[in-house]
Every structure is written in C-alpha cells, then in structure tokens.
Scaffold this motif. Structure first.
Motif, mmCIF file in Angstrom:
data_model
loop_
_atom_site.group_PDB
_atom_site.id
_atom_site.type_symbol
_atom_site.label_atom_id
_atom_site.label_comp_id
_atom_site.label_asym_id
_atom_site.label_seq_id
_atom_site.Cartn_x
_atom_site.Cartn_y
_atom_site.Cartn_z
ATOM 1 N N CYS A 1 3.543 -3.158 3.858
ATOM 2 C CA CYS A 1 3.345 -4.476 3.269
ATOM 3 C C CYS A 1 2.264 -5.178 4.082
ATOM 4 N N ARG A 2 1.235 -5.660 3.393
ATOM 5 C CA ARG A 2 0.139 -6.333 4.090
ATOM 6 C C ARG A 2 0.021 -7.792 3.667
ATOM 7 N N THR B 1 7.836 -0.605 4.369
ATOM 8 C CA THR B 1 8.846 -0.951 3.374
ATOM 9 C C THR B 1 9.017 0.193 2.381
ATOM 10 N N ALA B 2 10.122 0.184 1.689
ATOM 11 C CA ALA B 2 10.369 1.168 0.632
ATOM 12 C C ALA B 2 9.884 0.596 -0.702
ATOM 13 N N ALA B 3 9.591 1.471 -1.646
ATOM 14 C CA ALA B 3 9.087 1.045 -2.952
ATOM 15 C C ALA B 3 10.055 0.107 -3.661
ATOM 16 N N ASP B 4 11.358 0.281 -3.428
ATOM 17 C CA ASP B 4 12.337 -0.556 -4.119
ATOM 18 C C ASP B 4 12.821 -1.749 -3.286
ATOM 19 N N PHE C 1 0.851 -1.184 0.000
ATOM 20 C CA PHE C 1 0.000 0.000 0.000
ATOM 21 C C PHE C 1 0.887 1.235 0.000
ATOM 22 N N SER C 2 0.985 1.874 -1.166
ATOM 23 C CA SER C 2 1.930 2.977 -1.339
ATOM 24 C C SER C 2 1.589 4.188 -0.485
#
Length: 57
Positions: free
Chosen positions: A16-17, A37-40, A10-11
């Motif tokens: 993180c789910r 978490t980070a996108a990368d 979920f940005s």
C-alpha cells in the motif's frame, strides 16, 4: 472496497503506497518499508483505481 481495487495498491509487491513508507530497524540496519497488505484487506483511505476508460471521460 478492498486493496485489490485501490489506486494506491501495487499488486506486484502487495504494498500500500497511500502514505509514506515506515521506518524499520533490524540487526541488518535501518530502512524504510511500504506496508504489505493482502488483496482482500481494506481501510478507510480507499480510492478506486483509475482506468484509461475512466480517464478519457
């Protein structure tokens, strides 16, 4: 295969789910939190996001 392309990420909250939230205890009390978490970032649980175009097929 990074978090930004995963169906469980979920940005808006960078969470993180994929699994249940984790318990966290602090001086303010206890609560449960989804991992941030980070996108990368990446992991072995990656599943691609489902788009409307893919769902229609």
């Amino acid at each position: 295969m990074q978090c930004q392309g995963c169906r469980f990420w979920f940005s808006s909250k960078t969470q993180c789910r994929r699994n249940a939230p984790l318990p966290a205890v602090s001086e303010k009390g206890s609560q449960t939190l989804w991992p941030t978490t980070a996108a990368d970032d990446w992991c072995g649980e990656f599943q691609p996001k489902v788009t409307d175009e893919k769902a229609a097929a």
